[in-house]
Every structure is written in structure tokens, then in C-alpha cells.
Design a protein around this motif. Structure first.
Motif, PDB file in Angstrom:
ATOM      1  N   GLN A  38      25.587  43.772  34.012  1.00 45.66           N
ATOM      2  CA  GLN A  38      24.387  44.596  33.971  1.00 45.66           C
ATOM      3  C   GLN A  38      23.375  44.119  35.010  1.00 45.66           C
ATOM      4  O   GLN A  38      22.763  44.923  35.721  1.00 45.66           O
ATOM      5  CB  GLN A  38      23.766  44.543  32.580  1.00 45.66           C
ATOM      6  CG  GLN A  38      22.490  45.337  32.446  1.00 45.66           C
ATOM      7  CD  GLN A  38      21.851  45.174  31.072  1.00 45.66           C
ATOM      8  OE1 GLN A  38      22.376  44.485  30.211  1.00 45.66           O
ATOM      9  NE2 GLN A  38      20.722  45.802  30.891  1.00 45.66           N
ATOM     10  N   GLN A  41      29.204  40.943  30.078  1.00 44.48           N
ATOM     11  CA  GLN A  41      28.496  42.220  30.077  1.00 44.48           C
ATOM     12  C   GLN A  41      27.061  42.053  30.585  1.00 44.48           C
ATOM     13  O   GLN A  41      26.571  42.872  31.373  1.00 44.48           O
ATOM     14  CB  GLN A  41      28.481  42.799  28.667  1.00 44.48           C
ATOM     15  CG  GLN A  41      27.744  44.109  28.541  1.00 44.48           C
ATOM     16  CD  GLN A  41      27.598  44.550  27.101  1.00 44.48           C
ATOM     17  OE1 GLN A  41      27.998  43.849  26.176  1.00 44.48           O
ATOM     18  NE2 GLN A  41      27.039  45.714  26.903  1.00 44.48           N
ATOM     19  N   SER A  73      32.973  38.076  26.357  1.00 43.96           N
ATOM     20  CA  SER A  73      32.773  39.443  26.839  1.00 43.96           C
ATOM     21  C   SER A  73      31.295  39.820  26.856  1.00 43.96           C
ATOM     22  O   SER A  73      30.840  40.527  27.751  1.00 43.96           O
ATOM     23  CB  SER A  73      33.595  40.416  26.006  1.00 43.96           C
ATOM     24  OG  SER A  73      32.853  41.029  25.025  1.00 43.96           O
ATOM     25  N   ARG A  74      30.518  39.333  25.885  1.00 44.89           N
ATOM     26  CA  ARG A  74      29.081  39.628  25.857  1.00 44.89           C
ATOM     27  C   ARG A  74      28.365  38.979  27.043  1.00 44.89           C
ATOM     28  O   ARG A  74      27.505  39.594  27.680  1.00 44.89           O
ATOM     29  CB  ARG A  74      28.487  39.135  24.536  1.00 44.89           C
ATOM     30  CG  ARG A  74      27.000  39.318  24.429  1.00 44.89           C
ATOM     31  CD  ARG A  74      26.629  40.785  24.333  1.00 44.89           C
ATOM     32  NE  ARG A  74      25.202  40.884  24.128  1.00 44.89           N
ATOM     33  CZ  ARG A  74      24.398  41.695  24.790  1.00 44.89           C
ATOM     34  NH1 ARG A  74      24.888  42.521  25.684  1.00 44.89           N
ATOM     35  NH2 ARG A  74      23.121  41.717  24.558  1.00 44.89           N
TER      36      ARG A  74
END
Length: 117
Positions: free
Chosen positions: A44, A40, A36-37
Motif C-alpha cells: 500500500q 499488504q 501477509s498483513r
């Protein structure tokens, strides 16, 4: 000919060879959190590119702005050796570290030092 190892020596070698998840979570949830990081960070980056596309009308200015936009790279930190984790949490008042554990920790720290060239 190799010398036989005592069970205590085998346990210390086992501590040196195993690692502790140092991501701050247990191994199952860190699998999800890492994914998930990374997603993300990519979202972005795409969002920032979309905003740049809406700001510029000139193609040359747009390409220069897109080239100048930095991309954030994210990587999971490496796992810590189990012996280092144990040494950090050891309470010397209750149970002193054995000589074999101490030697393994010194060997590990020696390996972790950056090589001078």
C-alpha cells in the motif's frame, strides 16, 4: 531456603508463564497472516508513492509530497497470558477459581499496570 510447591501452585505458575495467541487465529495460520498483513501495508505504501510520482512534474513538490506521506506501521498484538485468558472464560457457577489462581491473576494485573513517574 525455598519452600516446596504443591502441584496446584506449580500449575498456576505454569498458567502465568505461558501465553495464549490473542491474534484471533491458531498459531500456524497467524504466522502466515502476520506476514501477509505486513506485506499488504508495504504494498500500500509503495502504491501510494507510485501514484505521487505520476502526479507531480516538479522535483521539489514531489520530494515534499513524498516526505509528507505517512507510512503505516503494523505490528502484531502481544499474546495474552494464559491465566488472564482462563479468568476471562471462567464460569464461576461451574468451577470457582482457586485462591492460588486468584493470587496469580492479581499479580499479573499488578505487573500490567503502567508505572507512574
Amino acid at each position: 531456603m525455598t519452600q516446596r510447591q504443591t502441584p496446584q501452585q506449580k500449575k498456576v505458575l505454569d498458567y502465568v508463564n505461558h501465553s495464549k495467541n490473542s491474534y484471533g487465529e491458531n498459531d500456524k495460520s497467524s504466522r502466515k497472516a502476520i506476514r501477509s498483513r505486513k506485506a499488504q501495508v508495504n504494498r500500500q505504501f509503495r502504491r501510494e508513492q507510485t501514484q505521487l510520482l505520476q502526479q507531480y512534474d516538479d522535483a521539489d513538490e514531489l520530494s515534499a509530497a513524498l516526505q509528507a506521506q505517512p507510512r503505516l506501521n503494523w505490528k502484531k498484538a502481544a499474546d495474552a497470558p494464559l491465566i488472564a485468558h482462563i479468568a476471562k472464560r471462567a464460569k464461576p457457577v461451574l468451577k470457582p477459581m482457586s485462591e492460588a489462581q486468584h493470587q496469580a491473576l492479581l499479580k499479573l494485573r499488578k505487573q500490567a499496570r503502567p508505572q507512574s513517574s
